[in-house]
Design a protein around this motif. Structure first.
Motif, mmCIF file in Angstrom:
data_model
loop_
_atom_site.group_PDB
_atom_site.id
_atom_site.type_symbol
_atom_site.label_atom_id
_atom_site.label_comp_id
_atom_site.label_asym_id
_atom_site.label_seq_id
_atom_site.Cartn_x
_atom_site.Cartn_y
_atom_site.Cartn_z
ATOM 1 N N ALA A 43 58.012 40.793 44.665
ATOM 2 C CA ALA A 43 56.892 40.779 43.720
ATOM 3 C C ALA A 43 55.830 39.767 44.119
ATOM 4 O O ALA A 43 55.110 39.252 43.270
ATOM 5 C CB ALA A 43 57.396 40.481 42.315
ATOM 6 N N ALA A 44 55.701 39.498 45.421
ATOM 7 C CA ALA A 44 54.769 38.478 45.893
ATOM 8 C C ALA A 44 53.327 38.763 45.492
ATOM 9 O O ALA A 44 52.526 37.838 45.352
ATOM 10 C CB ALA A 44 54.867 38.349 47.413
ATOM 11 N N ALA A 45 52.975 40.034 45.309
ATOM 12 C CA ALA A 45 51.606 40.391 44.924
ATOM 13 C C ALA A 45 51.494 40.739 43.443
ATOM 14 O O ALA A 45 50.487 41.298 43.011
ATOM 15 C CB ALA A 45 51.117 41.571 45.772
ATOM 16 N N VAL A 46 52.516 40.400 42.663
ATOM 17 C CA VAL A 46 52.546 40.759 41.244
ATOM 18 C C VAL A 46 52.373 39.509 40.392
ATOM 19 O O VAL A 46 53.180 38.572 40.485
ATOM 20 C CB VAL A 46 53.873 41.450 40.876
ATOM 21 C CG1 VAL A 46 53.884 41.820 39.396
ATOM 22 C CG2 VAL A 46 54.096 42.686 41.741
ATOM 23 N N ALA A 105 48.709 33.349 34.334
ATOM 24 C CA ALA A 105 48.591 33.972 35.658
ATOM 25 C C ALA A 105 47.194 33.769 36.228
ATOM 26 O O ALA A 105 47.029 33.499 37.427
ATOM 27 C CB ALA A 105 48.914 35.464 35.562
ATOM 28 N N LEU A 106 46.199 33.890 35.375
ATOM 29 C CA LEU A 106 44.815 33.737 35.811
ATOM 30 C C LEU A 106 44.521 32.299 36.227
ATOM 31 O O LEU A 106 43.882 32.044 37.260
ATOM 32 C CB LEU A 106 43.879 34.161 34.674
ATOM 33 C CG LEU A 106 42.390 34.207 34.978
ATOM 34 C CD1 LEU A 106 42.078 35.265 36.025
ATOM 35 C CD2 LEU A 106 41.600 34.482 33.698
ATOM 36 N N GLU A 107 45.013 31.351 35.437
ATOM 37 C CA GLU A 107 44.690 29.948 35.708
ATOM 38 C C GLU A 107 45.552 29.337 36.812
ATOM 39 O O GLU A 107 45.081 28.467 37.556
ATOM 40 C CB GLU A 107 44.834 29.139 34.422
ATOM 41 C CG GLU A 107 43.823 29.538 33.350
ATOM 42 C CD GLU A 107 43.774 28.565 32.182
ATOM 43 O OE1 GLU A 107 44.361 27.455 32.297
ATOM 44 O OE2 GLU A 107 43.161 28.909 31.157
ATOM 45 N N LEU A 108 46.805 29.772 36.928
ATOM 46 C CA LEU A 108 47.703 29.185 37.924
ATOM 47 C C LEU A 108 47.714 29.959 39.239
ATOM 48 O O LEU A 108 48.196 29.447 40.249
ATOM 49 C CB LEU A 108 49.131 29.112 37.366
ATOM 50 C CG LEU A 108 49.325 28.231 36.135
ATOM 51 C CD1 LEU A 108 50.771 28.291 35.655
ATOM 52 C CD2 LEU A 108 48.931 26.791 36.417
ATOM 53 N N GLY A 109 47.173 31.161 39.227
ATOM 54 C CA GLY A 109 47.159 31.972 40.440
ATOM 55 C C GLY A 109 46.519 31.291 41.639
ATOM 56 O O GLY A 109 47.073 31.329 42.747
ATOM 57 N N PRO A 110 45.355 30.649 41.473
ATOM 58 C CA PRO A 110 44.734 29.986 42.636
ATOM 59 C C PRO A 110 45.605 28.903 43.261
ATOM 60 O O PRO A 110 45.413 28.551 44.426
ATOM 61 C CB PRO A 110 43.453 29.398 42.028
ATOM 62 C CG PRO A 110 43.127 30.303 40.887
ATOM 63 C CD PRO A 110 44.455 30.666 40.307
ATOM 64 N N ALA A 111 46.580 28.392 42.511
ATOM 65 C CA ALA A 111 47.494 27.392 43.055
ATOM 66 C C ALA A 111 48.730 28.027 43.690
ATOM 67 O O ALA A 111 49.635 27.310 44.125
ATOM 68 C CB ALA A 111 47.932 26.429 41.949
ATOM 69 N N GLY A 112 48.768 29.362 43.718
ATOM 70 C CA GLY A 112 49.893 30.043 44.337
ATOM 71 C C GLY A 112 51.063 30.297 43.411
ATOM 72 O O GLY A 112 52.161 30.627 43.861
ATOM 73 N N VAL A 113 50.849 30.178 42.096
ATOM 74 C CA VAL A 113 51.917 30.367 41.116
ATOM 75 C C VAL A 113 51.761 31.731 40.451
ATOM 76 O O VAL A 113 50.691 32.054 39.937
ATOM 77 C CB VAL A 113 51.891 29.260 40.041
ATOM 78 C CG1 VAL A 113 53.009 29.470 39.028
ATOM 79 C CG2 VAL A 113 51.994 27.891 40.700
ATOM 80 N N ARG A 114 52.839 32.503 40.454
ATOM 81 C CA ARG A 114 52.844 33.809 39.797
ATOM 82 C C ARG A 114 53.455 33.680 38.404
ATOM 83 O O ARG A 114 54.427 32.943 38.207
ATOM 84 C CB ARG A 114 53.639 34.828 40.613
ATOM 85 C CG ARG A 114 53.069 35.084 41.993
ATOM 86 C CD ARG A 114 53.841 36.169 42.745
ATOM 87 N NE ARG A 114 55.227 35.800 42.971
ATOM 88 C CZ ARG A 114 56.265 36.310 42.333
ATOM 89 N NH1 ARG A 114 56.082 37.224 41.379
ATOM 90 N NH2 ARG A 114 57.496 35.920 42.610
ATOM 91 N N VAL A 115 52.906 34.420 37.433
ATOM 92 C CA VAL A 115 53.408 34.390 36.064
ATOM 93 C C VAL A 115 53.520 35.818 35.558
ATOM 94 O O VAL A 115 52.528 36.563 35.547
ATOM 95 C CB VAL A 115 52.492 33.575 35.133
ATOM 96 C CG1 VAL A 115 53.146 33.419 33.758
ATOM 97 C CG2 VAL A 115 52.158 32.215 35.734
ATOM 98 N N ASN A 116 54.719 36.225 35.153
ATOM 99 C CA ASN A 116 54.971 37.586 34.696
ATOM 100 C C ASN A 116 55.969 37.590 33.547
ATOM 101 O O ASN A 116 56.527 36.549 33.182
ATOM 102 C CB ASN A 116 55.528 38.436 35.845
ATOM 103 C CG ASN A 116 54.529 38.651 36.959
ATOM 104 O OD1 ASN A 116 53.554 39.361 36.811
ATOM 105 N ND2 ASN A 116 54.785 37.999 38.107
#
Length: 283
Positions: free
Chosen positions: A252-255, A190-201
């Motif tokens: 969950a766009a902000a999750v 989530a931390l590494e892919l977040g800047p690319a717009g990818v959510r991981v949960n």
């Protein structure tokens, strides 16, 4: 990209104004026009998840190691689903799957199986098997699909962790350790892919009344599992699929980087049985 992520070229004022608009909340739960892959979709939680995502409007690829199971679920869903047979622990097979699927908007990895054995009785084979069943496929899913989603600058990865990775119990040394590692992988991704717009949960179910649980546990064991939870009901595969569907959807766009515990309240209970004790008198 979500409609709730306005282009960076817009001014702060425009962004604030857009964010303050009342939206049709039910539309955020729709997946029309999206393609979601469900790994381990041939049975149990995976089957229910594939159906749920299709009900939300997504086209679904049902992936399973067994052809009959994948085909059966895809046929149950209908024209919006296709089946794929893949060994998700094989790096080459996973790379070929990604290349074959084209655009993917979300990936759900439901693969996993609990095998319990006392710590001092674990063999090398037991340890390696737990790694394959619980963690290796998640790593390969993250590596292959994570790159695809990052290149698209949008999408989500959703995994099935477990309360066994959040707490512990006798016999959980291998399974619990790898489920704990899975939650760490989710947060790092989530931390590494977040800047690319990818959510991981991930979701972390407790005891879930899957077909396999009904096959391997007797009535007394089922009753014991049920008694550990405050809610007066079983957690079902459909319940877990609902949590997964939330994380895949734009609700969950902000999750991201989160683990949603779905255990009927089992992990919030006080560990000591003190029913019937009176409060001590103040002195």
């Amino acid at each position: 990209m979500s409609e709730y992520e306005p282009p960076a070229s817009r001014s702060v004022t425009e962004l604030v104004d857009a964010a303050d608009q009342i939206t049709q909340i039910t539309q955020r739960f729709r997946l029309v026009g999206q393609h979601v892959v469900v790994l381990g979709g041939g049975r149990g939680i995976g089957r229910h998840t594939a159906h749920a995502l299709a009900h939300m409007g997504a086209s679904v690829t049902v992936v399973d190691a067994e052809r009959d199971r994948a085909n059966e679920v895809a046929e149950e869903i209908g024209p919006s689903a296709r089946a794929a047979v893949v060994d998700a622990t094989n790096d080459r097979d996973m790379g070929a799957l990604v290349a074959d699927l084209g655009r993917v908007d979300g990936v759900v990895d439901v693969i996993g199986m609990a095998r319990y054995r006392p710590l001092l009785e674990l063999s090398d084979s037991d340890w390696d098997s737990a790694h394959n069943l619980v963690l290796r496929h998640a790593w390969l899913t993250t590596r292959h699909f994570g790159q695809t989603l990052a290149d698209q600058a949008a999408g989500s990865l959703t995994f099935v962790a477990s309360v066994s990775g959040l707490g512990t119990a006798p016999g959980h040394a291998a399974y619990g350790a790898y489920k704990a590692a899975l939650t760490s992988l989710v947060r790092t991704a989530a931390l590494e892919l977040g800047p690319a717009g990818v959510r991981v949960n991930a979701v972390a179910p407790g005891f879930t009344l899957t077909p396999r649980m009904r096959e391997v546990l007797d009535e007394a064991q089922l009753a014991n599992a049920r008694a550990a939870e405050p809610l007066p009901r079983w957690t079902t595969p459909s319940d877990v699929a609902a949590g997964i569907s939330f994380l895949v959807s734009d609700l969950a766009a902000a999750v991201t980087g989160q683990v949603l515990v779905m255990d009927g309240g089992a992990t919030v209970t006080y560990p000591y049985r003190l029913q019937g004790l009176n409060n001590p008198e103040e002195s």
